[in-house]
Design a protein around this motif. Structure first.
Motif, mmCIF file in Angstrom:
data_model
loop_
_atom_site.group_PDB
_atom_site.id
_atom_site.type_symbol
_atom_site.label_atom_id
_atom_site.label_comp_id
_atom_site.label_asym_id
_atom_site.label_seq_id
_atom_site.Cartn_x
_atom_site.Cartn_y
_atom_site.Cartn_z
ATOM 1 N N VAL A 175 0.875 -1.179 0.000
ATOM 2 C CA VAL A 175 0.000 0.000 0.000
ATOM 3 C C VAL A 175 0.907 1.222 0.000
ATOM 4 N N ALA A 208 -7.423 3.197 3.043
ATOM 5 C CA ALA A 208 -7.765 1.813 2.693
ATOM 6 C C ALA A 208 -7.868 0.991 3.968
ATOM 7 N N VAL A 210 -7.614 -2.630 5.242
ATOM 8 C CA VAL A 210 -6.999 -3.851 4.706
ATOM 9 C C VAL A 210 -6.963 -4.939 5.772
ATOM 10 N N VAL A 215 -8.249 -5.825 0.412
ATOM 11 C CA VAL A 215 -8.850 -4.513 0.653
ATOM 12 C C VAL A 215 -10.316 -4.719 1.011
#
Length: 236
Positions: A175, A208, A210, A215
């Motif tokens: 990420v 995001a 996760v 995700v």
């Protein structure tokens, strides 16, 4: 499960509201940031104060390192580059607050180049494909050695704080931020999620959620007008 926030760039009110959204939906989640806390937006000082108060861990961004270098290694290329990257907004936010500046510079330089969690691998720009013959998969079992390899190239265009080209598939989700986009973007080949959605360009700040390299959700907050200047809109 973790939350990872993209490049903030001095957008304090936008960051504050996005963190409220995250904590409202995921109260116990650990929150991280890919760095570039400073420059271009109006509130770099307030962003770092907030990040500290909220215990949000972040990785070193290229703008963060330029900021530090300007005051601690003024003859370096990093320091000279800062003059052309929105530094005036950061300088203004610290006007008359030398002690805060000193504290924040000390805090910035302690930021890691990467944060490896069970859920994903977080860094500012990602591990470039240039390292595919240098870094082996087992290097990720020895993070101190990995850090040494990446640190020695910190000023290179392919470094973990500067890379914009193809990234290496490291066997887990990366990420990253750094590369400006209007929307978050997933690159299947490198297994990389890009979350710098150009908050400073009056677009939005993205986070995001996760879990175990998947995700779960994307949360975002439209940039607050007071956070930035319309001159940056051309980045979109």
């Amino acid at each position: 499960m973790v939350a990872v926030i993209g490049d903030v760039h001095g957008c304090f009110y936008t960051l504050q509201n996005l963190v409220e959204k995250i904590r409202s939906k995921y109260p116990q989640i650990n929150i991280y940031c890919v760095g570039d806390l400073v420059d271009r937006g109006n509130y770099s000082l307030q962003v770092i104060d907030f990040i500290t108060a909220e215990n949000i861990l972040f990785t070193l961004g290229n703008h963060d390192l330029m900021f530090y270098s300007y005051y601690n290694d003024p003859d370096s290329l990093m320091a000279k580059n800062w003059n052309h990257n929105g530094s005036s907004f950061t300088i203004s936010s610290y006007d008359g607050k030398p002690q805060k500046l000193k504290e924040h510079l000390s805090y910035i330089i302690k930021a890691p180049l990467f944060i490896d969690t069970p859920d994903c691998f977080i860094s500012h720009a990602g591990i470039s494909a240039s390292y595919k013959n240098v870094i082996a998969k087992n290097d990720f079992d020895n993070l101190s050695e990995l850090n040494k390899i990446l640190l020695q190239d910190i000023q290179e265009s392919y470094s973990i704080i500067w890379a914009r080209g193809e990234l290496m598939n490291i066997g887990k989700l990366q990420v990253v931020g750094h590369t400006h986009r209007k929307e978050n973007f997933f690159n299947k080949d490198s297994n990389t999620l890009y979350i710098d959605t150009t908050a400073f360009g009056m677009n939005k700040l993205t986070a995001a959620i996760v879990d175990q390299n998947n995700v779960v959700e994307i949360l975002d907050q439209k940039t607050f007008r007071d956070d930035t200047d319309s001159r940056w809109n051309y980045y979109l």
